[in-house]
Design a protein around this motif. Structure first.
Motif, PDB file in Angstrom:
ATOM      1  N   ARG A  35       3.577   4.466  15.090  1.00  0.00           N
ATOM      2  CA  ARG A  35       3.182   5.878  15.028  1.00  0.00           C
ATOM      3  C   ARG A  35       3.553   6.521  13.692  1.00  0.00           C
ATOM      4  NH1 ARG A  35       7.150   8.508  19.687  1.00  0.00           N
ATOM      5  NH2 ARG A  35       9.168   8.048  18.703  1.00  0.00           N
ATOM      6  N   ASP A  36       4.577   5.986  13.013  1.00  0.00           N
ATOM      7  CA  ASP A  36       4.899   6.495  11.683  1.00  0.00           C
ATOM      8  C   ASP A  36       3.939   5.935  10.637  1.00  0.00           C
ATOM      9  OD1 ASP A  36       6.901   8.118  12.579  1.00  0.00           O
ATOM     10  OD2 ASP A  36       8.544   6.795  12.008  1.00  0.00           O
ATOM     11  N   MET A  37       3.488   4.700  10.824  1.00  0.00           N
ATOM     12  CA  MET A  37       2.450   4.157   9.949  1.00  0.00           C
ATOM     13  C   MET A  37       1.178   4.994  10.058  1.00  0.00           C
ATOM     14  SD  MET A  37       3.050   0.126  10.837  1.00  0.00           S
ATOM     15  CE  MET A  37       1.597  -0.498   9.998  1.00  0.00           C
ATOM     16  N   SER A  43       0.823  -1.198   0.000  1.00  0.00           N
ATOM     17  CA  SER A  43       0.000   0.000   0.000  1.00  0.00           C
ATOM     18  C   SER A  43       0.864   1.258   0.000  1.00  0.00           C
ATOM     19  CB  SER A  43      -0.933  -0.004   1.213  1.00  0.00           C
ATOM     20  OG  SER A  43      -1.760  -1.159   1.201  1.00  0.00           O
ATOM     21  N   ILE A  44       2.012   1.185   0.662  1.00  0.00           N
ATOM     22  CA  ILE A  44       2.939   2.319   0.648  1.00  0.00           C
ATOM     23  C   ILE A  44       3.485   2.525  -0.762  1.00  0.00           C
ATOM     24  CG2 ILE A  44       5.149   3.172   1.522  1.00  0.00           C
ATOM     25  CD1 ILE A  44       4.530   1.694   4.145  1.00  0.00           C
ATOM     26  N   MET A  92       6.664  14.431   6.133  1.00  0.00           N
ATOM     27  CA  MET A  92       5.732  14.094   7.208  1.00  0.00           C
ATOM     28  C   MET A  92       6.398  14.022   8.574  1.00  0.00           C
ATOM     29  SD  MET A  92       2.935  11.405   5.756  1.00  0.00           S
ATOM     30  CE  MET A  92       3.887  10.463   4.588  1.00  0.00           C
ATOM     31  N   GLY A  93       7.724  14.144   8.612  1.00  0.00           N
ATOM     32  CA  GLY A  93       8.424  14.114   9.893  1.00  0.00           C
ATOM     33  C   GLY A  93       8.323  12.782  10.606  1.00  0.00           C
ATOM     34  N   LEU A  98       1.296   7.975   7.787  1.00  0.00           N
ATOM     35  CA  LEU A  98       0.972   7.619   6.403  1.00  0.00           C
ATOM     36  C   LEU A  98      -0.532   7.490   6.219  1.00  0.00           C
ATOM     37  CD1 LEU A  98       3.743   4.910   5.858  1.00  0.00           C
ATOM     38  CD2 LEU A  98       3.735   7.220   4.922  1.00  0.00           C
ATOM     39  N   GLY A  99      -1.186   6.832   7.175  1.00  0.00           N
ATOM     40  CA  GLY A  99      -2.631   6.675   7.094  1.00  0.00           C
ATOM     41  C   GLY A  99      -3.355   8.012   7.144  1.00  0.00           C
TER      42      GLY A  99
END
Length: 359
Positions: free
Chosen positions: A223-225, A81-82, A192-193, A228-229
């Protein structure tokens, strides 16, 4: 039941809220009807699952976390998905034409692809319908009822085969001149940091001798996923930066393969498949699921985005690096207890029901 007017007003106010260096927690969970009783029930559900971390985001803020959401580990098929997200900018810029075929791209294998297989397009690969049933170079495919080579016209039959996904990564690199990992770092991690992103952890994985094309695997934190969401929930926007074209977000998360054309065994909550995203079922009684999308990976790596509610949910079942590498036969070194999509969605249901006042 339509989303209530007060909730609509709340969503409009929160759409410009994004995490900065750190995630900001929701000031008043009770505004989302996330009471102590709901928290206790969710805690109990997760404690009974092999989940190692879970995160719920509402209005761009952390509503709930469980476990260590900073822990970095293997994403499995969530990577696909990424990759779909990365395709968006390249398609919009004209660097990638989804109608290019394997023949156009000179994609081949050591023992050759069949003439019919060479007619498969990148679009066919994006919807896991290439008609190429060559053995993939990484695990995670559907190994049941694999059609005979050359038996299906490209684009006509859905079969979840990692050959498609691995070749998409190779095609992305060929056509853009950037590695998948460098593009991710430049287009997503930086803007996105991402707090826990380590370029040195990202790597190709798979087993030699089966295919020329291995898997482009990401190692990220929960928390980084969630960042992305959130970008996808916000139509590809991150603050004032359109990191994924809005048209691509819409196209890549609408159903291209309905569930009745799929041969997957676990699809009770899946309405279909899109460009490397799974699309949940929407009914007249559940309009809040309109536009929702799921990234799903082996063992229990999930991202659920719900644009109608401006919510994101992430589940991690962390996998030690040495177990993330498969044997040459495609099996994992150890089959650990996994979190199913149905179990993950059942936890998300608790938050959704509370937010909508359906409890």
């Amino acid at each position: 039941m339509p989303v209530s007017a007060p909730l609509e007003r709340q969503l409009r106010l929160n759409r410009d809220d994004f995490p900065a260096k750190e995630w900001v927690r929701v000031d008043a969970p009770e505004e989302h009807d996330f009471s102590a009783d709901v928290r206790a029930k969710v805690d109990t559900m997760l404690e009974g699952m092999p989940t190692t971390s879970f995160m719920a985001v509402a209005g761009g803020r952390a509503l709930y976390t469980y476990g260590d959401v900073s822990e970095v580990s293997y994403l499995a098929s969530t990577r696909k998905s990424i990759l779909s997200m990365l395709f968006g900018k390249a398609v919009a810029e004209g660097k990638i034409d989804l109608d290019l075929t394997m023949a156009d791209l000179k994609i081949d294998e050591d023992h050759g692809l069949l003439p019919i297989e060479k007619t498969a397009t990148l679009r066919d690969l994006l919807v896991s319908s290439s008609g190429v049933y060559h053995q993939p170079g990484s695990p995670g495919s559907n190994t049941k009822n694999i059609p005979e080579r050359g038996s299906k016209k490209p684009g006509s039959y859905f079969h979840y085969n990692n050959w498609d996904f691995n070749v998409l990564g190779a095609a992305f690199e060929q056509l853009t001149g950037r590695s998948v990992f460098k593009a991710f770092e430049e287009d997503f991690a930086g803007p996105m940091g991402l707090q826990d992103f380590d370029p040195s952890r990202q790597r190709m994985m798979g087993y030699e001798g089966a295919s020329r094309y291995l898997a482009y695997h990401f190692f990220l934190s929960g928390r980084d996923m969630a960042r992305l969401g959130l970008a996808m929930v916000r139509n590809g926007r991150w603050r004032d930066n359109q990191i994924v074209p809005a048209d691509w977000v819409a196209e890549s998360t609408r159903i291209h393969v309905p569930a009745d054309r799929m041969n997957e065994s676990e699809k009770s909550r899946v309405a279909g498949y899109s460009y490397l995203w799974w699309i949940p079922v929407v009914t007249e009684k559940t309009p809040e699921w309109e536009g929702a999308f799921v990234a799903a990976g082996h063992f229990g790596q999930f991202i659920l985005g719900m644009p109608a509610l401006d919510m994101v949910f992430v589940n991690r079942r962390a996998i030690p690096d040495d177990l993330a590498i498969a044997r040459n036969d495609g099996s994992f070194k150890e089959e650990l207890p996994a979190v199913t999509m149905e179990a993950f969605l059942s936890v998300a249901d608790e938050f959704i029901a509370a937010k909508l006042g359906k409890r």
